[in-house]
Structures are given as structure tokens and as C-alpha cells.
Design an enzyme around this catalytic site. Structure first.
Site, mmCIF file in Angstrom:
data_model
loop_
_atom_site.group_PDB
_atom_site.id
_atom_site.type_symbol
_atom_site.label_atom_id
_atom_site.label_comp_id
_atom_site.label_asym_id
_atom_site.label_seq_id
_atom_site.Cartn_x
_atom_site.Cartn_y
_atom_site.Cartn_z
ATOM 1 C CB SER A 43 -0.925 -0.008 1.215
ATOM 2 O OG SER A 43 -0.213 0.132 2.413
ATOM 3 C CG HIS A 158 -0.779 -5.545 4.265
ATOM 4 N ND1 HIS A 158 -0.387 -4.760 5.307
ATOM 5 C CD2 HIS A 158 -0.235 -4.986 3.143
ATOM 6 C CE1 HIS A 158 0.362 -3.761 4.868
ATOM 7 N NE2 HIS A 158 0.450 -3.869 3.549
ATOM 8 C CD GLN A 166 -2.112 -1.550 4.989
ATOM 9 O OE1 GLN A 166 -2.309 -1.344 3.794
ATOM 10 N NE2 GLN A 166 -1.113 -0.984 5.637
ATOM 11 C CD GLU A 167 -0.344 -2.002 9.018
ATOM 12 O OE1 GLU A 167 0.169 -1.480 10.022
ATOM 13 O OE2 GLU A 167 0.148 -1.923 7.876
ATOM 14 C CD GLU A 209 2.469 -5.114 7.848
ATOM 15 O OE1 GLU A 209 1.955 -4.804 8.941
ATOM 16 O OE2 GLU A 209 2.898 -4.270 7.034
ATOM 17 C CG ASP A 242 -1.636 1.828 8.582
ATOM 18 O OD1 ASP A 242 -2.315 2.784 8.157
ATOM 19 O OD2 ASP A 242 -0.645 1.375 7.985
ATOM 20 C CD GLU A 283 0.479 3.946 9.781
ATOM 21 O OE1 GLU A 283 0.658 3.295 10.829
ATOM 22 O OE2 GLU A 283 1.019 3.641 8.706
ATOM 23 C CG ASP A 311 2.643 5.044 5.956
ATOM 24 O OD1 ASP A 311 3.727 5.362 5.441
ATOM 25 O OD2 ASP A 311 2.156 3.891 5.824
ATOM 26 C CE LYS A 336 5.420 2.146 6.020
ATOM 27 N NZ LYS A 336 4.212 2.205 5.139
ATOM 28 C CG HIS A 364 7.222 -3.872 9.239
ATOM 29 N ND1 HIS A 364 6.684 -5.127 9.360
ATOM 30 C CD2 HIS A 364 6.164 -3.026 9.464
ATOM 31 C CE1 HIS A 364 5.408 -5.056 9.647
ATOM 32 N NE2 HIS A 364 5.070 -3.802 9.718
ATOM 33 N NE ARG A 365 6.603 0.158 3.035
ATOM 34 C CZ ARG A 365 6.401 1.121 2.141
ATOM 35 N NH1 ARG A 365 7.386 1.955 1.860
ATOM 36 N NH2 ARG A 365 5.232 1.269 1.541
ATOM 37 C CB SER A 366 3.278 -5.313 3.525
ATOM 38 O OG SER A 366 3.417 -4.676 2.282
ATOM 39 C CE LYS A 387 2.632 0.145 10.970
ATOM 40 N NZ LYS A 387 1.820 0.888 9.978
HETATM 41 P P1 PGA Z 1 3.051 -1.306 3.076
HETATM 42 O O1 PGA Z 1 2.135 -1.194 4.382
HETATM 43 O O2 PGA Z 1 4.409 -1.711 3.503
HETATM 44 O O3 PGA Z 1 2.340 -2.328 2.247
HETATM 45 O O4 PGA Z 1 3.027 0.067 2.464
HETATM 46 C C1 PGA Z 1 2.588 -0.703 5.590
HETATM 47 C C2 PGA Z 1 1.857 0.523 6.013
HETATM 48 O O5 PGA Z 1 0.965 1.026 5.310
HETATM 49 O O6 PGA Z 1 2.183 1.063 7.072
HETATM 50 ZN ZN ZN Z 2 0.626 2.753 6.879
#
Ligand code: PGA
Ligand code: ZN
Length: 411
Positions: A43, A158, A166-167, A209, A242, A283, A311, A336, A364-366, A387
Site C-alpha cells: 500500500s 495485506h 489494513q492493520e 505482516e 493503520d 494512521e 504515512d 520508512k 517495516h514494510r509488508s 511497527k
Molecule cells: P506497506 O504497508 O508496507 O504495504 O506500504 C505498511 C503501512 O501502510 O504502514
Molecule cells: Zn501505513
């Protein structure tokens, strides 16, 4: 200061946690080698540094990174050889100049970041220092263990469920890593039992994740489940979201659970969640251009000490961060390294944020590798949080195990 010169830089393809190629850089001095691997998001924000991919459909579905590797070995290495590994800023600025584009699309943000992080690793090794100690030289803060943002329920891009957000994180208040990890793994075990009971055994499958992917469509339900488990313990623990709202934003509306929500409806949904749950942060509540509605939510959330975190909005980019600060859009920020492409700019992004009282969360990243650079970065910069996903899957626990290791040394 004495100099340790770069002798050679090489790179190779490795697989990330989604089975896509990414690159790993080895940077050699006379006596040391710094190695760094680059993660990849799903994302991703529109304003992130470009990830250079080969686009050759006959190989790894177009996702090979041979061009980026060639840029490292044929263009970057000849210029950097002979420079000192302690000249991080000079090296990063030189790479930026060589690239010459706004989004690092010529050399590739992935190529540049791999080299940039490998320089720091070689420098730390040359000084016989743990990485977090060496990185500490770039910050004027006391190193500190970050709070763990453990992503226990996955949705959005994810996961293969229909959950829009998403999270869903738990954030134990302690920064004692052993306590936090023990608690996190215990909650994860209980969560698994709870979702299997309510939604069937397939709901215990996991997402990118490592969080569970229950067949839930209601955006609030995961918070309800997590809170029902967390509140039974005597460990103080917050919840965090998130939303990654950009990923379900279409033509001015947010598509959640087959309904098209107006911005105003979504804002009210967040206000209710903030009132009902012990949230520490939310987020990306709105799409990546909506500085104004971020600011409206932030004003409300401030009263509850809940951070509104950028983000996709800010993409670790000093210019975007300044804009978000000026507009009052954020009280927290995701850091990131691969969103911006050089360590020097990552450090600048953290410093700007800290100077303006913006809470930093290193992430981190996904699509991840076993590289644990972000753990040292989070400690060195005194970041509030990190994260790193659920406390399972090798590429996620690599970060947690590194933090646990650093924690032993810091005590
Ligand atoms: P991504 O997701 O690594 O797929 O961008 C992580 C996030 O959105 O924080
Ligand atoms: Zn994010």
C-alpha cells in the site's frame, strides 16, 4: 577523524517475504563488510521514492531488480570507491546528485537505500560498535527502546479478506522488550482461539505482516475482539489502527463493507472509536492528499491524547512532513527508510518531526527481508514506537529479536 575507505560495492537479488525479488547490497572496506537488504510496500504512497523494477514480464513477473543492481555496481560503486564510510551525508548527497530526479527514479530508491544503509553498517563495524550506538551519533537524544506496535489482525491490501482497514495493533505500554513480547505472543494465542471459535478455523490464516485474517467485514469488530482479550490482563496496553485509507478511497468516497462512506461519515466513525477504545494512534485515516481532514481529526484526537499519524501522507519526505506540520495534520509520523531512499534524509525526517513534537514510529514494510536495520534505527533515534508486524514469521521476528538483544545490552 580517521578514514576507512570503500573498496568495493556489490549487490544481488534475494526474495522478499512475498516471494518477489529485492536487492541486498554488500559494501566492502579493507577489513569489513556492511550488508543491507531493501524491503517493499504494497500500500505504497504516490510520493514515495521510486522502486526500480526491470519490467521484463518473462522474469519474476516483471519485478526483477537487475537494473537497480547494475546501477549500484556500474554507476554508484565507481564514484563511491575511495570515499570514507564515515562520510554518510556526503555519500548520500552524491548519490542524490547522480540520480538527479525528484523521486530517485533514475538510479532507483531501492538501489540508493541499499547502498546508503550498507555504508552505515560498514561504518559501525569499522568502529566496532553496535549499529544503534553508531547511529546514535546522528541524533541528540538518549537511545530508548520503542513501544511495540504488533499488528495482530490484517486487512486491506495485506489480506484476502474483506476488511477495509489494513492493520489492527496492540501496543503494550512497557518498553521492556521481554515483557512486551511475552504479552504480545500471549494475546496472539488468545486471539487465535477467539477467532477460530467465532469465525471458524480458516480465520486463523495469516496475512502479509503475520496478523490473522478473519472473515470479518465490520471495521470495528477487530478492535472489539482485541480489547476483550487485552482488558483481561493486568498489563497496560493500548490499541492502534493503520487504516491505510488511500487503498479504499474511490472517486471521493471510502468503500467500507460495500458501503460508500463520505469523509464526514468516516470522521464520525473515528471519533466514536476514539471514545470507545483505548487508542494510542490512528494512521492514515484519510487519503494521501487530504491534509485538511487529517487536521480536523487531529484536533479532536488531541483531547484524548490519541496521535494522528501520517504515512502515505508524509512518506518520510522532509518536504511533505513540513507541509503536514504547517497544516496541523499530524501528531505522529511513520518513518520508512525506503520511502525516501537515503539514510541522511531519514535522519532529517526524524529530526524535523522531533523538533516539532511529532511522535516518531519507525516501520517495516509488508514485503520484508530478514534485515533488522530498523530496530537499531528506532533505538538510536529514541523513537516512540516501532511497527514490525505480528510476533511470528521470520522477517518480522528478526526485528523483534534484534530489539530484545539490544535491550539486554542497554539494561
Ligand atoms: P506497506 O504497508 O508496507 O504495504 O506500504 C505498511 C503501512 O501502510 O504502514
Ligand atoms: Zn501505513
Amino acid at each position: 577523524m580517521f578514514k576507512i575507505l570503500i573498496k568495493n560495492i556489490s549487490a544481488k537479488e534475494i526474495l522478499d517475504s512475498r516471494g518477489n525479488p529485492t536487492l541486498e547490497v554488500s559494501l566492502w572496506t579493507e577489513n569489513f563488510c556492511g550488508v543491507a537488504a531493501v524491503p517493499s510496500g504494497a500500500s505504497t504512497g504516490k510520493y514515495e521514492a521510486a522502486e526500480l523494477r526491470d519490467g521484463d514480464k518473462n522474469r519474476f513477473n516483471g519485478l526483477g531488480v537487475k537494473k537497480a543492481i547494475q546501477n549500484i555496481e556500474k554507476i554508484i560503486a565507481p564514484k563511491l570507491n575511495g570515499m570514507s564510510v564515515f562520510d554518510q551525508v556526503k555519500i548520500d548527497n552524491l548519490m542524490k546528485k547522480m540520480d538527479g530526479t525528484k523521486n530517485k527514479s533514475r538510479l532507483g530508491g531501492n538501489a540508493m537505500l541499499g547502498v546508503s544503509l550498507a555504508v552505515a553498517r560498514a561504518a559501525a563495524a569499522s568502529k566496532n560498535q553496535p549499529l544503534y550506538k553508531y547511529l546514535g551519533n546522528f541524533f541528540n537524544v538518549k537511545p530508548q527502546m520503542p513501544r511495540l506496535y504488533m499488528n495482530l489482525i490484517n486487512g486491506g491490501k495485506h489480506a484476502n479478506n474483506d476488511l477495509a482497514f489494513q492493520e489492527y495493533h496492540i501496543v503494550p505500554e512497557t518498553n521492556d522488550m521481554e515483557k512486551a513480547l511475552e504479552f504480545g505472543t500471549a494475546v496472539f494465542r488468545e486471539l487465535k482461539k477467539a477467532v477460530i471459535k467465532k469465525y471458524g478455523k480458516l480465520s486463523a490464516n495469516i496475512g502479509d505482516e503475520g496478523g490473522l485474517v478473519p472473515d470479518i467485514t465490520d471495521a470495528e469488530e477487530p478492535l472489539k475482539i482485541l480489547w476483550s482479550i487485552v482488558k483481561m490482563s493486568n498489563v497496560k496496553c493500548y490499541l492502534a489502527l493503520d487504516v491505510a485509507a488511500n487503498s479504499f478511497y474511490e472517486k471521493g468516497k471510502y468503500i467500507i463493507n460495500n458501503k460508500k462512506l463520505k469523509t464526514e461519515d468516516l470522521l464520525n466513525l473515528y471519533k466514536n472509536l476514539i471514545k470507545r477504545y483505548p487508542m494510542v494512534s490512528i494512521e492514515d485515516p484519510f487519503h494521501e492528499e487530504d491534509f485538511d481532514n487529517f487536521a480536523r481529526l487531529r484536533e479532536f484526537a488531541d483531547k484524548f491524547k490519541v496521535k494522528i499519524v501520517g504515512d502515505d501522507l508524509t512518506v518520510t519526505n522532509p518536504e511533505r512532513i513540513k507541509q503536514a506540520i504547517k497544516k496541523g495534520s499530524i501528531s505522529g509520523i511513520i518513518i520508512k527508510p525506503n520511502q525516501i531512499g537515503t539514510l541522511t534524509e531519514v535522519i532529517e525526517a526524524i529530526k524535523i518531526s522531533q523538533k516539532n513534537n511529532i511522535t516518531c514510529i519507525v516501520s517495516h514494510r509488508s514485503g520484508e527481508t530478514n534485515d533488522d536495520f530498523i530496530s537499531d534505527l528506532a533505538v538510536a533515534s529514541g523513537a516512540f514506537g516501532i511497527k514490525a508486524g505480528a510476533p511470528i514469521r521470520g522477517e518480522r521476528v528478526a526485528k523483534y529479536n534484534r530489539l530484545w538483544e539490544i535491550n539486554r545490552g542497554l539494561k
